[in-house]
Scaffold this active site. Structure first.
Site, PDB file in Angstrom:
ATOM      1  N   ASN A  54       0.877  -1.180   0.000  1.00 15.46           N
ATOM      2  CA  ASN A  54       0.000   0.000   0.000  1.00 15.46           C
ATOM      3  C   ASN A  54       0.905   1.218   0.000  1.00 15.46           C
ATOM      4  O   ASN A  54       2.121   1.108   0.174  1.00 15.46           O
ATOM      5  CB  ASN A  54      -0.964  -0.003   1.202  1.00 15.46           C
ATOM      6  CG  ASN A  54      -0.221  -0.006   2.522  1.00 15.46           C
ATOM      7  OD1 ASN A  54       0.558   0.894   2.819  1.00 15.46           O
ATOM      8  ND2 ASN A  54      -0.445  -1.056   3.300  1.00 15.46           N
TER       9      ASN A  54
ATOM     10  N   GLY B  89      -2.140  -9.831   3.317  1.00 14.11           N
ATOM     11  CA  GLY B  89      -1.870 -10.498   2.038  1.00 14.11           C
ATOM     12  C   GLY B  89      -0.399 -10.802   1.819  1.00 14.11           C
ATOM     13  O   GLY B  89       0.344 -11.064   2.762  1.00 14.11           O
ATOM     14  N   VAL B  90       0.003 -10.707   0.536  1.00 10.83           N
ATOM     15  CA  VAL B  90       1.406 -11.048   0.235  1.00 10.83           C
ATOM     16  C   VAL B  90       2.356 -10.043   0.896  1.00 10.83           C
ATOM     17  O   VAL B  90       3.464 -10.389   1.320  1.00 10.83           O
ATOM     18  CB  VAL B  90       1.622 -11.123  -1.295  1.00 10.83           C
ATOM     19  CG1 VAL B  90       1.497  -9.767  -1.955  1.00 10.83           C
ATOM     20  CG2 VAL B  90       2.967 -11.748  -1.620  1.00 10.83           C
ATOM     21  N   ASP B  91       1.900  -8.814   1.041  1.00  9.47           N
ATOM     22  CA  ASP B  91       2.748  -7.785   1.682  1.00  9.47           C
ATOM     23  C   ASP B  91       3.049  -8.186   3.123  1.00  9.47           C
ATOM     24  O   ASP B  91       4.189  -8.056   3.603  1.00  9.47           O
ATOM     25  CB  ASP B  91       1.985  -6.448   1.654  1.00  9.47           C
ATOM     26  CG  ASP B  91       2.886  -5.234   1.807  1.00  9.47           C
ATOM     27  OD1 ASP B  91       2.433  -4.247   2.386  1.00  9.47           O
ATOM     28  OD2 ASP B  91       4.039  -5.310   1.360  1.00  9.47           O
TER      29      ASP B  91
ATOM     30  N   GLY C 241      -6.009  -9.351  -4.884  1.00 15.06           N
ATOM     31  CA  GLY C 241      -6.506  -9.820  -3.581  1.00 15.06           C
ATOM     32  C   GLY C 241      -7.386  -8.767  -2.946  1.00 15.06           C
ATOM     33  O   GLY C 241      -8.490  -8.470  -3.419  1.00 15.06           O
ATOM     34  N   VAL C 242      -6.876  -8.159  -1.905  1.00 14.42           N
ATOM     35  CA  VAL C 242      -7.615  -7.111  -1.179  1.00 14.42           C
ATOM     36  C   VAL C 242      -8.132  -6.028  -2.128  1.00 14.42           C
ATOM     37  O   VAL C 242      -9.236  -5.515  -1.975  1.00 14.42           O
ATOM     38  CB  VAL C 242      -6.693  -6.477  -0.102  1.00 14.42           C
ATOM     39  CG1 VAL C 242      -7.267  -5.202   0.476  1.00 14.42           C
ATOM     40  CG2 VAL C 242      -6.432  -7.484   1.011  1.00 14.42           C
TER      41      VAL C 242
HETATM   42  N1  APR Z   1       3.018 -15.608  -2.251  1.00 17.68           N
HETATM   43  C1  APR Z   1       2.514 -15.203  -3.447  1.00 17.68           C
HETATM   44  N2  APR Z   1       1.315 -14.622  -3.590  1.00 17.68           N
HETATM   45  C2  APR Z   1       0.591 -14.442  -2.464  1.00 17.68           C
HETATM   46  C3  APR Z   1       1.037 -14.825  -1.176  1.00 17.68           C
HETATM   47  C4  APR Z   1       2.309 -15.428  -1.106  1.00 17.68           C
HETATM   48  N3  APR Z   1       2.828 -15.828   0.072  1.00 17.68           N
HETATM   49  N4  APR Z   1       0.073 -14.501  -0.270  1.00 17.68           N
HETATM   50  C5  APR Z   1      -0.940 -13.955  -0.967  1.00 17.68           C
HETATM   51  N5  APR Z   1      -0.640 -13.920  -2.277  1.00 17.68           N
HETATM   52  C6  APR Z   1      -1.443 -13.455  -3.409  1.00 17.68           C
HETATM   53  C7  APR Z   1      -2.926 -13.352  -3.188  1.00 17.68           C
HETATM   54  O1  APR Z   1      -3.515 -14.640  -3.212  1.00 17.68           O
HETATM   55  C8  APR Z   1      -3.300 -12.511  -4.392  1.00 17.68           C
HETATM   56  O2  APR Z   1      -3.414 -13.330  -5.532  1.00 17.68           O
HETATM   57  O3  APR Z   1      -1.059 -12.131  -3.730  1.00 17.68           O
HETATM   58  C9  APR Z   1      -2.072 -11.595  -4.582  1.00 17.68           C
HETATM   59  C10 APR Z   1      -2.286 -10.133  -4.209  1.00 17.68           C
HETATM   60  O4  APR Z   1      -3.189 -10.064  -3.120  1.00 17.68           O
HETATM   61  P1  APR Z   1      -2.944  -9.016  -1.910  1.00 17.68           P
HETATM   62  O5  APR Z   1      -1.765  -9.456  -1.148  1.00 17.68           O
HETATM   63  O6  APR Z   1      -4.243  -8.865  -1.198  1.00 17.68           O
HETATM   64  O7  APR Z   1      -2.549  -7.650  -2.635  1.00 17.68           O
HETATM   65  P2  APR Z   1      -3.463  -6.528  -3.327  1.00 17.68           P
HETATM   66  O8  APR Z   1      -4.717  -7.088  -3.853  1.00 17.68           O
HETATM   67  O9  APR Z   1      -2.526  -5.797  -4.253  1.00 17.68           O
HETATM   68  O10 APR Z   1      -3.841  -5.579  -2.103  1.00 17.68           O
HETATM   69  C11 APR Z   1      -2.830  -4.795  -1.530  1.00 17.68           C
HETATM   70  O11 APR Z   1      -3.414  -5.417   0.689  1.00 17.68           O
HETATM   71  O12 APR Z   1      -2.033  -6.438   2.129  1.00 17.68           O
HETATM   72  C12 APR Z   1      -2.532  -5.237   1.785  1.00 17.68           C
HETATM   73  O13 APR Z   1      -0.758  -3.710   2.359  1.00 17.68           O
HETATM   74  C13 APR Z   1      -1.451  -4.315   1.280  1.00 17.68           C
HETATM   75  O14 APR Z   1      -2.963  -2.466   1.315  1.00 17.68           O
HETATM   76  C14 APR Z   1      -2.290  -3.374   0.461  1.00 17.68           C
HETATM   77  C15 APR Z   1      -3.306  -4.306  -0.180  1.00 17.68           C
END
Ligand code: APR
Length: 168
Positions: A24, A32-34, A121-122
């Site tokens: 973010n 999530g992945v972050d 994801g989110v």
């Molecule tokens: N490895 C690879 N991909 C992953 C992992 C992992 N360990 N964990 C989750 N993912 C995938 C999710 O399944 C999804 O397909 O990463 C993709 C992106 O999802 P999010 O992490 O939710 O990212 P995004 O949709 O870009 O939302 C970002 O979410 O976590 C917060 O700080 C972040 O505010 C920001 C928002």
């Protein structure tokens, strides 16, 4: 022209020079992945993010990888678009995430790079549309990066990325 591969798994287990995280704008970490990347890299990642952030949607900024296992040396933080139905420029912002991440990787001399499915994801970006944008953008971005891995955490994302790579 980079070799583009699709893999199923956890991006923190990738053996690449740099991993991209779906951040973010604060770059302080999240869920999530972050969240997974920040947990693996340790608290210094958020400190480094705070020092260089905020990062606007569509841009990318690099930090050290800190406690991530070698050979990973860099984390490239990119901020995807929040999906609002598709008429708010989301596609171009997402394309920019991939383009800018590769440009930042080039500036660092990165030769292998792993991406998660940014914004799907989110942030709610439809995974099929996002997969096509990822592949099309990476195929049209000149780079010295030799290997780019699109890492899918779930089967649905894996299938969309594989179909996009096949040009379907
Ligand atoms: N490895 C690879 N991909 C992953 C992992 C992992 N360990 N964990 C989750 N993912 C995938 C999710 O399944 C999804 O397909 O990463 C993709 C992106 O999802 P999010 O992490 O939710 O990212 P995004 O949709 O870009 O939302 C970002 O979410 O976590 C917060 O700080 C972040 O505010 C920001 C928002």
């Amino acid at each position: 022209m980079a070799l583009i591969e699709v893999a199923r798994g956890d991006i923190t287990e990738e053996n690449v020079d740099a991993v991209v995280t779906a951040a973010n704008e604060s770059l302080l970490g999240g869920g999530g992945v972050d969240g997974v990347v920040h947990r693996a890299a340790g608290p210094r990642l958020a400190e480094a993010g705070a020092a260089i952030g905020p990062c606007p949607p569509g841009d990318a900024m690099a930090t050290s990888a800190f406690d991530l296992d070698p050979p990973v040396r860099h984390v490239i933080h990119t901020v995807g678009p929040v999906w609002e139905g598709g008429d708010q420029g989301e596609a171009e912002t997402l394309a920019s995430c991939y383009r800018r991440s590769v440009q930042v990787a080039d500036e660092l001399g990165v030769r292998s790079l792993a991406f998660p499915a940014i914004a799907t994801g989110v942030y709610g970006y439809p995974a099929d549309q996002a997969a096509h944008i990822a592949v099309a953008t990476l195929r049209s971005t000149p780079t010295h990066v030799q290997r780019i891995r699109l890492v899918a955490f779930d089967q649905d994302t894996y299938e969309h990325l594989t179909a996009a790579l096949r040009g379907q």
